[in-house]
Design an enzyme around this catalytic site. Structure first.
Site, PDB file in Angstrom:
ATOM      1  N   LYS A  33      51.689 -21.162  35.019  1.00 27.45           N
ATOM      2  CA  LYS A  33      51.004 -21.181  34.648  1.00 27.45           C
ATOM      3  C   LYS A  33      50.730 -21.154  33.095  1.00 27.45           C
ATOM      4  CE  LYS A  33      48.383 -17.476  36.667  1.00 27.45           C
ATOM      5  NZ  LYS A  33      49.430 -16.960  37.119  1.00 27.45           N
ATOM      6  N   ARG A 108      40.474 -16.054  39.951  1.00 21.00           N
ATOM      7  CA  ARG A 108      40.416 -15.227  41.038  1.00 21.00           C
ATOM      8  C   ARG A 108      40.231 -13.913  42.111  1.00 21.00           C
ATOM      9  NH1 ARG A 108      45.325 -13.984  36.225  1.00 21.00           N
ATOM     10  NH2 ARG A 108      46.323 -13.158  37.511  1.00 21.00           N
ATOM     11  N   ARG A 148      60.965 -13.055  30.544  1.00 21.44           N
ATOM     12  CA  ARG A 148      59.658 -13.194  30.071  1.00 21.44           C
ATOM     13  C   ARG A 148      59.493 -12.367  28.393  1.00 21.44           C
ATOM     14  NH1 ARG A 148      53.763 -14.667  32.067  1.00 21.44           N
ATOM     15  NH2 ARG A 148      53.874 -12.295  32.610  1.00 21.44           N
ATOM     16  N   ARG A 181      55.694  -8.225  27.051  1.00 22.52           N
ATOM     17  CA  ARG A 181      54.668  -7.947  27.891  1.00 22.52           C
ATOM     18  C   ARG A 181      54.676  -6.100  28.718  1.00 22.52           C
ATOM     19  NH1 ARG A 181      51.091 -13.063  30.945  1.00 22.52           N
ATOM     20  NH2 ARG A 181      50.410 -10.873  32.402  1.00 22.52           N
ATOM     21  N   ARG A 192      51.030  -6.388  41.077  1.00 29.63           N
ATOM     22  CA  ARG A 192      49.813  -8.334  40.162  1.00 29.63           C
ATOM     23  C   ARG A 192      50.020  -8.697  42.386  1.00 29.63           C
ATOM     24  NH1 ARG A 192      52.883  -9.274  35.418  1.00 29.63           N
ATOM     25  NH2 ARG A 192      52.335 -10.964  35.318  1.00 29.63           N
TER      26      ARG A 192
HETATM   27  P1  AP5 Z   1      54.353 -18.409  32.266  1.00 29.48           P
HETATM   28  O1  AP5 Z   1      53.992 -19.757  32.174  1.00 29.48           O
HETATM   29  O2  AP5 Z   1      53.450 -16.744  31.621  1.00 29.48           O
HETATM   30  O3  AP5 Z   1      53.762 -17.947  34.167  1.00 29.48           O
HETATM   31  P2  AP5 Z   1      52.105 -17.509  34.440  1.00 29.48           P
HETATM   32  O4  AP5 Z   1      51.950 -17.546  35.503  1.00 29.48           O
HETATM   33  O5  AP5 Z   1      51.077 -17.514  32.977  1.00 29.48           O
HETATM   34  O6  AP5 Z   1      52.414 -15.659  34.859  1.00 29.48           O
HETATM   35  P3  AP5 Z   1      52.150 -14.342  34.645  1.00 29.48           P
HETATM   36  O7  AP5 Z   1      52.289 -12.730  34.332  1.00 29.48           O
HETATM   37  O8  AP5 Z   1      50.673 -14.665  32.697  1.00 29.48           O
HETATM   38  O9  AP5 Z   1      50.823 -14.577  35.077  1.00 29.48           O
HETATM   39  P4  AP5 Z   1      49.572 -13.480  35.419  1.00 29.48           P
HETATM   40  O10 AP5 Z   1      48.332 -14.139  36.514  1.00 29.48           O
HETATM   41  O11 AP5 Z   1      51.024 -12.315  36.218  1.00 29.48           O
HETATM   42  O12 AP5 Z   1      48.909 -12.767  34.357  1.00 29.48           O
HETATM   43  P5  AP5 Z   1      47.371 -13.003  33.539  1.00 29.48           P
HETATM   44  O13 AP5 Z   1      47.985 -12.698  32.017  1.00 29.48           O
HETATM   45  O14 AP5 Z   1      47.317 -14.304  33.997  1.00 29.48           O
HETATM   46  O15 AP5 Z   1      56.101 -18.044  32.920  1.00 29.48           O
HETATM   47  C1  AP5 Z   1      56.773 -16.715  32.852  1.00 29.48           C
HETATM   48  C2  AP5 Z   1      58.078 -16.876  32.856  1.00 29.48           C
HETATM   49  O16 AP5 Z   1      58.682 -18.303  33.742  1.00 29.48           O
HETATM   50  C3  AP5 Z   1      58.434 -17.196  31.297  1.00 29.48           C
HETATM   51  O17 AP5 Z   1      59.609 -16.509  30.709  1.00 29.48           O
HETATM   52  C4  AP5 Z   1      58.631 -19.116  31.296  1.00 29.48           C
HETATM   53  O18 AP5 Z   1      59.487 -19.011  30.246  1.00 29.48           O
HETATM   54  C5  AP5 Z   1      59.142 -19.246  32.843  1.00 29.48           C
HETATM   55  N1  AP5 Z   1      58.609 -20.035  33.147  1.00 29.48           N
HETATM   56  C6  AP5 Z   1      57.547 -21.221  33.492  1.00 29.48           C
HETATM   57  N2  AP5 Z   1      57.912 -22.120  33.646  1.00 29.48           N
HETATM   58  C7  AP5 Z   1      59.217 -22.474  34.097  1.00 29.48           C
HETATM   59  C8  AP5 Z   1      59.859 -23.544  34.954  1.00 29.48           C
HETATM   60  N3  AP5 Z   1      59.788 -24.555  35.495  1.00 29.48           N
HETATM   61  N4  AP5 Z   1      61.431 -23.375  35.319  1.00 29.48           N
HETATM   62  C9  AP5 Z   1      61.383 -21.593  34.301  1.00 29.48           C
HETATM   63  N5  AP5 Z   1      61.091 -21.080  33.513  1.00 29.48           N
HETATM   64  C10 AP5 Z   1      59.732 -21.421  33.217  1.00 29.48           C
HETATM   65  O19 AP5 Z   1      46.699 -11.343  33.684  1.00 29.48           O
HETATM   66  C11 AP5 Z   1      47.484 -10.684  33.807  1.00 29.48           C
HETATM   67  C12 AP5 Z   1      46.445  -9.501  33.970  1.00 29.48           C
HETATM   68  O20 AP5 Z   1      45.132  -9.457  33.687  1.00 29.48           O
HETATM   69  C13 AP5 Z   1      46.359  -9.112  35.481  1.00 29.48           C
HETATM   70  O21 AP5 Z   1      47.018  -8.551  36.145  1.00 29.48           O
HETATM   71  C14 AP5 Z   1      44.799  -8.493  35.496  1.00 29.48           C
HETATM   72  O22 AP5 Z   1      45.142  -6.709  35.196  1.00 29.48           O
HETATM   73  C15 AP5 Z   1      43.775  -9.180  34.331  1.00 29.48           C
HETATM   74  N6  AP5 Z   1      43.195 -10.686  34.508  1.00 29.48           N
HETATM   75  C16 AP5 Z   1      43.577 -11.876  33.907  1.00 29.48           C
HETATM   76  N7  AP5 Z   1      43.003 -12.295  34.665  1.00 29.48           N
HETATM   77  C17 AP5 Z   1      42.232 -12.109  35.525  1.00 29.48           C
HETATM   78  C18 AP5 Z   1      40.737 -12.516  36.211  1.00 29.48           C
HETATM   79  N8  AP5 Z   1      40.299 -13.555  36.574  1.00 29.48           N
HETATM   80  N9  AP5 Z   1      40.269 -11.240  36.998  1.00 29.48           N
HETATM   81  C19 AP5 Z   1      40.544 -10.053  37.296  1.00 29.48           C
HETATM   82  N10 AP5 Z   1      41.285  -9.846  36.140  1.00 29.48           N
HETATM   83  C20 AP5 Z   1      42.439 -10.749  35.307  1.00 29.48           C
HETATM   84 MG    MG Z   2      49.773 -16.197  32.029  1.00 32.49          MG
END
Ligand code: AP5
Ligand code: MG
Length: 240
Positions: A33, A108, A148, A181, A192
């Protein structure tokens, strides 16, 4: 990291007369994402609003929200809706979000989706939401999460297996030491994923049922995934 959005796509985006509106990027942890949102920002000139990034900024600044969120995020659970909704409301009021934005990781829960839908519907000229769900299988997700690394200065996202920096451990752009992270462990990833299946998968179904929804295969090179998202959004906008 190479830029993934083609000159043709940039030209088409520049020629668009209508605002891109709100775009929801959905999908499991590590699906891409954040990586894709950064590509779309370059193309459409609208901001990425990542609730994960906003929460991590609050943790880093030791705000009252950050103090509550830190432990919840460390366990891989979701931060309460009321806190996240309020944080998003503040961000959406900033002028750069007037013509559209890319929501990364929000909504979410069904509660957050109801809040967002209500807020958008209350606007004088509601912009229709386009939702894109990125798909990648479990083993790939785990590899992406554990591989990552992020630049703490410019937020560029790397992966030690797939798109490593030129110099091991350091950002290509800033030269800063890359960081991992706190929640990018296998154990927290499993939590997660549990939260995703229980609370976020129903949100994907909610937007699928509303229409203006597409699924995109995320198990391809970053540029191909970006092209798939752009094509899906443009197609959905034409039918909106
Ligand atoms: P990346 O682009 O970083 O993936 P991502 O989908 O953004 O993954 P996240 O871990 O950030 O998602 P998440 O939903 O768990 O975490 P968030 O920060 O939102 O890519 C991942 C890896 O893959 C990288 O190394 C990249 O280089 C690689 N990659 C990407 N595309 C690729 C491809 N095509 N091919 C190969 N490799 C590739 O949330 C974290 C925490 O915050 C949650 O657990 C929760 O506690 C809280 N939180 C966040 N939002 C909310 C909400 N709305 N409500 C409640 N709690 C929330
Ligand atoms: Mg992310």
């Amino acid at each position: 990291m190479s830029s993934s959005v083609s000159a043709v796509q940039r030209g088409r985006a520049a020629g668009r007369k209508t605002a891109p509106g709100p775009i929801l990027l959905m999908g499991a942890p590590g699906v891409g994402k954040g990586t894709q949102a950064k590509e779309l920002v370059k193309l459409w000139g609208i901001p990425q609003i990542s609730t994960g990034d906003l929460l991590r900024a609050n943790v880093a600044q030791d705000t009252s929200l950050g103090r509550v969120a830190k432990e919840i995020m460390g366990r891989g659970e979701l931060v309460p809706d009321s806190l996240v909704d309020e944080m998003v409301a503040v961000r959406l009021q900033q002028p750069d979000a007037a013509k559209g934005y890319i929501l990364d990781g929000f909504p979410r829960t069904l509660g957050q989706a109801g809040w967002l839908d209500g807020r958008l519907a209350a606007q004088p000229k509601p912009l229709p939401v386009v939702a894109v769900s990125i798909q990648v299988d479990y083993n790939q997700l785990l590899r992406r999460i554990t591989g990552r690394r992020n630049c703490p200065v410019c937020q560029t996202i790397y992966n030690i297996y797939v798109n490593p920096p030129r110099r091991d451990g350091f950002c290509d752009v800033e030269g800063a030491a890359l960081v991992q992270r706190a929640d990018d462990t296998e154990q927290v990833f499993k939590e997660r994923m549990r939260a995703y299946a229980a609370l976020t998968a129903p949100v994907v179904e909610h937007y699928r049922a509303l229409g203006r929804f597409a699924e995109v295969n995320g198990d391809r090179p970053i540029a191909e995934v970006a092209a798939g998202i752009v094509a899906a959004v443009e197609r959905l906008r034409e039918t909106a």
